[in-house]
Design a protein around this motif. Structure first.
Motif, PDB file in Angstrom:
ATOM      1  N   ALA A 697       0.829  -1.209   0.000  1.00 12.54           N
ATOM      2  CA  ALA A 697       0.000   0.000   0.000  1.00 12.54           C
ATOM      3  C   ALA A 697       0.861   1.255   0.000  1.00 12.54           C
ATOM      4  CB  ALA A 697      -0.934  -0.013   1.217  1.00 12.54           C
ATOM      5  N   VAL A 698       1.983   1.229   0.739  1.00 13.89           N
ATOM      6  CA  VAL A 698       2.884   2.384   0.751  1.00 13.89           C
ATOM      7  C   VAL A 698       3.500   2.584  -0.626  1.00 13.89           C
ATOM      8  CG1 VAL A 698       4.977   3.343   1.777  1.00 13.89           C
ATOM      9  CG2 VAL A 698       3.330   2.110   3.218  1.00 13.89           C
ATOM     10  N   ALA A 699       3.881   1.474  -1.272  1.00 20.22           N
ATOM     11  CA  ALA A 699       4.402   1.573  -2.640  1.00 20.22           C
ATOM     12  C   ALA A 699       3.354   2.177  -3.563  1.00 20.22           C
ATOM     13  CB  ALA A 699       4.825   0.195  -3.132  1.00 20.22           C
ATOM     14  N   PHE A 700       2.098   1.819  -3.360  1.00 21.56           N
ATOM     15  CA  PHE A 700       1.022   2.384  -4.175  1.00 21.56           C
ATOM     16  C   PHE A 700       0.937   3.891  -3.998  1.00 21.56           C
ATOM     17  CE2 PHE A 700      -3.420   3.855  -4.065  1.00 21.56           C
ATOM     18  CZ  PHE A 700      -3.773   3.669  -5.388  1.00 21.56           C
ATOM     19  N   TRP A 701       1.041   4.350  -2.738  1.00 22.15           N
ATOM     20  CA  TRP A 701       0.929   5.795  -2.496  1.00 22.15           C
ATOM     21  C   TRP A 701       2.143   6.555  -3.040  1.00 22.15           C
ATOM     22  CZ3 TRP A 701      -3.655   7.277  -1.926  1.00 22.15           C
ATOM     23  CH2 TRP A 701      -4.578   6.594  -1.139  1.00 22.15           C
ATOM     24  N   HIS A 702       3.295   5.877  -3.115  1.00 25.31           N
ATOM     25  CA  HIS A 702       4.483   6.527  -3.672  1.00 25.31           C
ATOM     26  C   HIS A 702       4.471   6.557  -5.193  1.00 25.31           C
ATOM     27  CE1 HIS A 702       7.051   5.867   0.212  1.00 25.31           C
ATOM     28  NE2 HIS A 702       6.212   6.882   0.302  1.00 25.31           N
ATOM     29  N   GLY A 703       3.524   5.859  -5.782  1.00 23.90           N
ATOM     30  CA  GLY A 703       3.388   5.893  -7.229  1.00 23.90           C
ATOM     31  C   GLY A 703       4.430   5.066  -7.941  1.00 23.90           C
ATOM     32  N   LYS A 704       4.838   5.529  -9.113  1.00 21.03           N
ATOM     33  CA  LYS A 704       5.764   4.791  -9.968  1.00 21.03           C
ATOM     34  C   LYS A 704       7.083   4.531  -9.269  1.00 21.03           C
ATOM     35  CE  LYS A 704       7.858   4.854 -14.566  1.00 21.03           C
ATOM     36  NZ  LYS A 704       7.989   5.602 -15.841  1.00 21.03           N
ATOM     37  N   SER A 705       7.571   5.533  -8.550  1.00 19.02           N
ATOM     38  CA  SER A 705       8.866   5.361  -7.859  1.00 19.02           C
ATOM     39  C   SER A 705       8.766   4.303  -6.775  1.00 19.02           C
ATOM     40  CB  SER A 705       9.315   6.690  -7.243  1.00 19.02           C
ATOM     41  OG  SER A 705       8.375   7.140  -6.273  1.00 19.02           O
ATOM     42  N   TRP A 707       6.724   1.641  -6.756  1.00 18.99           N
ATOM     43  CA  TRP A 707       6.686   0.311  -7.363  1.00 18.99           C
ATOM     44  C   TRP A 707       8.062  -0.090  -7.895  1.00 18.99           C
ATOM     45  CZ3 TRP A 707       2.996  -2.359  -5.688  1.00 18.99           C
ATOM     46  CH2 TRP A 707       1.697  -1.860  -5.549  1.00 18.99           C
ATOM     47  N   ASN A 708       8.788   0.897  -8.487  1.00 20.79           N
ATOM     48  CA  ASN A 708      10.126   0.590  -9.000  1.00 20.79           C
ATOM     49  C   ASN A 708      11.054   0.165  -7.867  1.00 20.79           C
ATOM     50  OD1 ASN A 708       9.415   1.156 -11.634  1.00 20.79           O
ATOM     51  ND2 ASN A 708      10.086   3.300 -11.540  1.00 20.79           N
ATOM     52  N   ASN A 709      10.985   0.903  -6.756  1.00 19.95           N
ATOM     53  CA  ASN A 709      11.838   0.555  -5.603  1.00 19.95           C
ATOM     54  C   ASN A 709      11.472  -0.817  -5.040  1.00 19.95           C
ATOM     55  OD1 ASN A 709      13.304   2.931  -5.708  1.00 19.95           O
ATOM     56  ND2 ASN A 709      11.916   4.021  -4.319  1.00 19.95           N
ATOM     57  N   LEU A 710      10.164  -1.139  -5.068  1.00 19.53           N
ATOM     58  CA  LEU A 710       9.722  -2.425  -4.541  1.00 19.53           C
ATOM     59  C   LEU A 710      10.227  -3.569  -5.413  1.00 19.53           C
ATOM     60  CD1 LEU A 710       7.967  -4.107  -2.596  1.00 19.53           C
ATOM     61  CD2 LEU A 710       6.048  -3.725  -4.169  1.00 19.53           C
ATOM     62  N   PHE A 711      10.036  -3.442  -6.724  1.00 17.48           N
ATOM     63  CA  PHE A 711      10.401  -4.532  -7.627  1.00 17.48           C
ATOM     64  C   PHE A 711      11.914  -4.680  -7.769  1.00 17.48           C
ATOM     65  CE2 PHE A 711       6.119  -3.539  -9.655  1.00 17.48           C
ATOM     66  CZ  PHE A 711       5.475  -4.486  -8.873  1.00 17.48           C
ATOM     67  N   GLU A 712      12.630  -3.551  -7.621  1.00 20.12           N
ATOM     68  CA  GLU A 712      14.096  -3.598  -7.758  1.00 20.12           C
ATOM     69  C   GLU A 712      14.789  -3.776  -6.410  1.00 20.12           C
ATOM     70  OE1 GLU A 712      15.233  -0.096  -9.830  1.00 20.12           O
ATOM     71  OE2 GLU A 712      13.939  -0.512 -11.575  1.00 20.12           O
ATOM     72  N   SER A 713      13.972  -3.925  -5.349  1.00 18.58           N
ATOM     73  CA  SER A 713      14.499  -4.137  -3.979  1.00 18.58           C
ATOM     74  C   SER A 713      15.456  -3.019  -3.573  1.00 18.58           C
ATOM     75  CB  SER A 713      15.206  -5.500  -3.865  1.00 18.58           C
ATOM     76  OG  SER A 713      14.313  -6.542  -4.162  1.00 18.58           O
ATOM     77  N   LYS A 714      15.166  -1.788  -4.023  1.00 21.62           N
ATOM     78  CA  LYS A 714      16.016  -0.658  -3.659  1.00 21.62           C
ATOM     79  C   LYS A 714      15.476   0.068  -2.432  1.00 21.62           C
ATOM     80  CE  LYS A 714      17.746   0.342  -8.324  1.00 21.62           C
ATOM     81  NZ  LYS A 714      17.815   1.353  -9.406  1.00 21.62           N
ATOM     82  N   GLY A 715      14.199   0.315  -2.428  1.00 18.45           N
ATOM     83  CA  GLY A 715      13.610   1.095  -1.348  1.00 18.45           C
ATOM     84  C   GLY A 715      13.377   0.271  -0.103  1.00 18.45           C
ATOM     85  N   THR A 716      13.313   0.946   1.021  1.00 18.42           N
ATOM     86  CA  THR A 716      13.021   0.286   2.279  1.00 18.42           C
ATOM     87  C   THR A 716      11.963   1.077   3.032  1.00 18.42           C
ATOM     88  OG1 THR A 716      14.787   1.496   3.402  1.00 18.42           O
ATOM     89  CG2 THR A 716      15.340  -0.693   2.506  1.00 18.42           C
ATOM     90  N   PHE A 717      11.376   0.392   3.961  1.00 16.99           N
ATOM     91  CA  PHE A 717      10.411   1.021   4.867  1.00 16.99           C
ATOM     92  C   PHE A 717      10.972   0.807   6.259  1.00 16.99           C
ATOM     93  CE2 PHE A 717       6.565   1.092   7.502  1.00 16.99           C
ATOM     94  CZ  PHE A 717       5.979   2.267   7.055  1.00 16.99           C
TER      95      PHE A 717
END
Length: 818
Positions: A697-705, A707-717
């Motif tokens: 849900a957080v990835a959804f609120w962040h939009g394209k960036s 989802w990209n961070n989620l799929f590329e395992s770059k972003g963290t929460f």
């Protein structure tokens, strides 16, 4: 039970029979010559039948005058064969092919269904035509159609509506008539066999205690007219056909009672639930037609005189099927089939041709239904297949409690999407939370000021606190364990100079009225996980437990422990202190008006009159919530992060890097949370345990960036962001309580079981039920989404729906529902 209904009217005028078949507004008419040989065959069979059964109800024994013995059995068997051959040859004539084909085609459409019947209601005039064994007409056998066609009889005219069934334990009235030449003991035993399934009462003639005619008639009349009503009426005795009075019953020697005489009592009994009558007596066609005209649903009669022993055999088999909860038509077919079997036909030839069922075409077939607590419970118990599926899904629901994100995260994502498309995002709400993130950007920008990250250089924390103090911050939460312990080297690393700087920054902040809440982690070693006394030695230092279970809101097991000790979650303690601060301000304003309100508050207690503080005091983890997380409030990621908190990089706060975000002019009435910002190794164990995968849900609120961070395992929460969500929920009183899957699975299993009863009882409406059930499932999904937002309750949708539709699937795929 689904069905296709045909009505066949057969009327004889001189030597021609007029056949009229009606179905769904369509009418097929055929005129067919009536063979006089059929009448001759019937009379020959009737004589042979009466000659064989010497002792008949309603007749004396027939004595033979011949000196030589006559094989009556052979005569009757030959006469039966001749009658059926003549009758069927007439019915299978080419002229009736269109009628037979219409009925057979209806049966062929449902040839694979064991729950569909093609029902042909036959009405015959005159009476001589009705005496023929129409039930033996095997329509469709010449066309290869399965035997899903059954024949019932109806009067030529029906004057009243059928009886509405009542939900009660069946009540049976048994009327015993004239027993001259008869023995009713077998009848009584057969009826009494239903004692476990129905309430049975016997009235009528008693040879040991005889009554006069009027008293006996009055007793029978009053019994039928009982205000409690009856579901089934049984009569045993002699009976005769009478056209004008609707048939008559022999209730005592030389005493008869006509249907016309008890008509008013029967009408009242019908209003009170009387549905079915069975007359185990002779020549009952007029009786059956009279009762169907009065509105009874079904009547079983004997068209011919019947031997006492045959009547009892028929009754026992008929009631046996009723006790198995079969309907009366199936019970009649079972009893007739029993009499038709080879062994029975040796003793009772042609007996199976005599019983007939008269039905109201619009009435539900009578059956004895299970009644009572045990019967109800037994009916609702799952079958073997249902139990396997239910057990498997319950086991799955328990496993999912151990891996909650597997179903919870997609559900919260769906909630976020639903919240957005229904415009239920409150963007204008100003959040009191500010997250200061020591992130990679800050570590790079201030690398000359940060000598080490694990444990964090305390001088950097000191500078952050000084900047926040200058901006009039009033409450700071530090999401770092300040115990100077390095988990990577498993030893304490002293920072003497940095520790003094941090200690002084905290003291200066206290001097300005700044309050701190420090994170701690319970550990077996008392020196590890607690704030070092070198950093803060104040006796009233405030600490909060940093541990939490993803993704649940951390709540105390006892709210009162939070007042005077550190036994309290970090986010909960921050919310508590924040509300205390604001309550003090409110009291200070009130005191200017000389209002005595100080008695409601001290630094050690909470003013229950304050609504938010009262809510916070009630927000605790009850024992049931700690077991497998049942009813434990969850973090609501369907709320956009920017609505829950604002964030800024530490380097942006101190002006050491470029950034678009600006610090508010004043941090009054704010909660500032200093947190690790996702750099590698952040966490209690120093092994990246503070960095989590971004919730969907957080990835959804962040939009394209996002989802990209989620799929590329770059972003963290980060854990700090989770704490920020928790603080938001506590301050806004938004604690979303999830209903455990296993409870909803059990609830929907009961609902599914009830639906199976409906589908089995109304197979002709299955398509309608399936459509509406699909709509209801979709509506439940939408309602559960809105309930989540409106009243903060998460109703499981997926597994309960699987349970419900699995019950439906088992019904649709089973030829015989076990």
């Amino acid at each position: 039970m689904s069905r296709t209904v045909f009505q066949l009217n057969v009327t004889q005028i001189e030597s021609v029979c007029h056949f009229e078949l009606r179905v769904e507004g369509q009418i097929i008419t055929i005129n067919l010559n009536y063979p006089l040989s059929l009448t001759s065959s019937y009379r020959h069979w009737q004589k042979a039948y009466l000659d064989y059964y010497k002792y008949l109800r309603g007749r004396k024994a027939i004595s033979g005058g011949s000196s030589s013995p006559i094989d009556r059995n052979k005569q009757l068997v030959n006469a039966e064969a001749q009658l059926l051959n003549e009758f069927h040859r007439w019915l299978f004539s080419a002229d009736l092919l269109s009628i037979r084909r219409e009925i057979a085609n209806a049966a062929s459409k449902h040839s694979e269904s064991e729950h569909h019947w093609v029902e042909v209601f036959v009405s015959c005039s005159p009476l001589e035509l009705a005496r023929l064994p129409w039930e033996t007409w095997e329509i469709g056998t010449d066309l290869g159609i399965p035997k899903r066609i059954r024949i019932a009889r109806i009067p030529t005219t029906i004057l009243n509506d059928p009886v509405q069934t009542l939900g009660r334990k069946a009540r049976i009235l048994a009327v015993l008539g004239d027993d001259t030449g008869l023995n009713f003991e077998g009848d009584k035993q057969a009826v009494r066999s239903l004692d476990h399934f129905a309430n049975v009462k016997f009235v009528g003639w008693n040879r040991k205690n005889p009554q006069d005619a009027q008293a006996l008639k009055s007793e029978i009349f009053q019994a039928i007219n009982d205000e409690r009503g009856w579901d089934m009426l049984f009569f045993a005795g002699h009976s005769n056909e009478t056209v004008l009075t609707g048939g008559e019953l022999g209730i005592a020697p030389n005493v008869s009672l006509s249907i016309w005489e008890i008509e008013e009592a029967l009408k009242q009994a019908k209003k009170r639930g009387l549905q079915f009558a069975i007359f185990n007596s002779c020549s009952g066609i007029n009786i059956a037609e009279s009762l169907i005209n009065l509105g009874l649903s079904q009547v079983v009669v004997m068209r011919e005189p019947i031997h006492n022993q045959v009547a009892q055999e028929f009754l026992m088999q008929f009631l046996k099927s009723l006790s198995q909860y079969k309907d009366v038509h199936q019970a009649l077919l079972d009893a007739s089939h029993y009499l038709k079997q080879q062994e029975s036909r040796f003793f009772y030839p042609s007996a199976y041709l005599v019983p007939s069922l008269f039905r109201h075409p619009n009435a539900e077939l009578f059956r004895i239904k299970p009644f009572g607590l045990w019967s109800t419970l037994k009916r609702w118990l799952p079958t073997l297949k249902e139990a396997k599926w239910l057990g498997g899904l319950l086991f799955m629901s328990f496993l999912l409690q151990l891996v909650p994100n597997l179903l919870l995260e997609p559900r919260i994502l769906l909630q976020a999407i639903y919240r957005k498309i229904t415009f239920q995002v409150q963007n204008k709400i100003e959040t009191p939370l500010l997250l200061v993130q020591i992130d990679n950007k800050s570590l790079i920008a201030d690398r000359d000021k940060i000598k080490h990250q694990i444990p964090l250089d305390y001088s950097y924390l000191a500078r952050l606190i000084q900047h926040l103090s200058q901006s009039n911050a009033e409450l700071i939460g530090i999401d770092y364990i300040l115990d100077k312990y390095n988990p990577l080297s498993s030893r304490f690393e002293e920072q003497p100079g940095n520790t003094k700087l941090l200690h002084q920054a905290i003291l200066d902040g206290h001097t300005k009225g700044l309050q701190f809440v420090f994170a701690y982690n319970e550990n077996e070693n008392p020196k590890i996980g607690k704030v070092s006394n070198d950093i803060i030695s104040l006796s009233d230092k405030i600490e909060g437990d940093i541990r939490f279970y993803p993704w649940n809101v951390a709540l105390p097991s006892n709210t009162f422990d939070c007042f005077d000790s550190s036994n309290c979650p970090f986010s909960y303690k921050l919310a508590l202190v924040y509300l205390q601060q604001n309550h003090k301000k409110a009291l200070a304003i009130l005191s200017k008006f000389n209002l005595d309100n100080q008695k409601y508050f001290s630094s050690k207690t909470i003013n229950i009159r304050n609504e938010q503080l009262s809510f916070l005091q009630r927000s605790r983890l009850y024992p049931i919530s700690s077991f497998l997380g049942w009813f434990h409030p969850i973090i609501d990621f369907s709320i956009p992060p920017n609505q829950a908190y604002k964030s800024i990089s530490a380097c942006e706060l101190m002006g050491s890097c470029k950034g678009k975000k600006k610090l508010p002019d004043s941090l009054k009435n704010k909660i500032v949370l200093i947190i690790p910002g996702g750099y590698e190794g952040a966490g209690i164990q120093g092994r990246n345990d503070d960095n989590f995968t971004i919730p969907l849900a957080v990835a959804f609120w962040h939009g394209k960036s996002g989802w990209n961070n989620l799929f590329e395992s770059k972003g963290t929460f980060t854990g700090g962001e989770a704490h920020a969500y928790m603080i938001h929920h506590l301050l806004t009183r938004r604690l979303v309580v999830p209903i455990p899957d296993f409870l909803m699975i059990l609830l929907f299993s009961l609902l599914g079981k009830g639906i199976t009863f409906v589908l089995l009882d109304n197979p002709h409406k299955r398509k309608w039920w399936m459509i509406n059930l699909g709509i209801a499932t979709a509506v439940y999904m939408v309602v559960s989404l809105q309930v989540y937002i409106s009243i903060a309750v998460l109703l499981p949708w997926l597994l309960p729906s699987v349970v419900l539709w699995n019950y439906v699937r088992l019904v649709l795929r089973s030829k015989s529902y076990e």
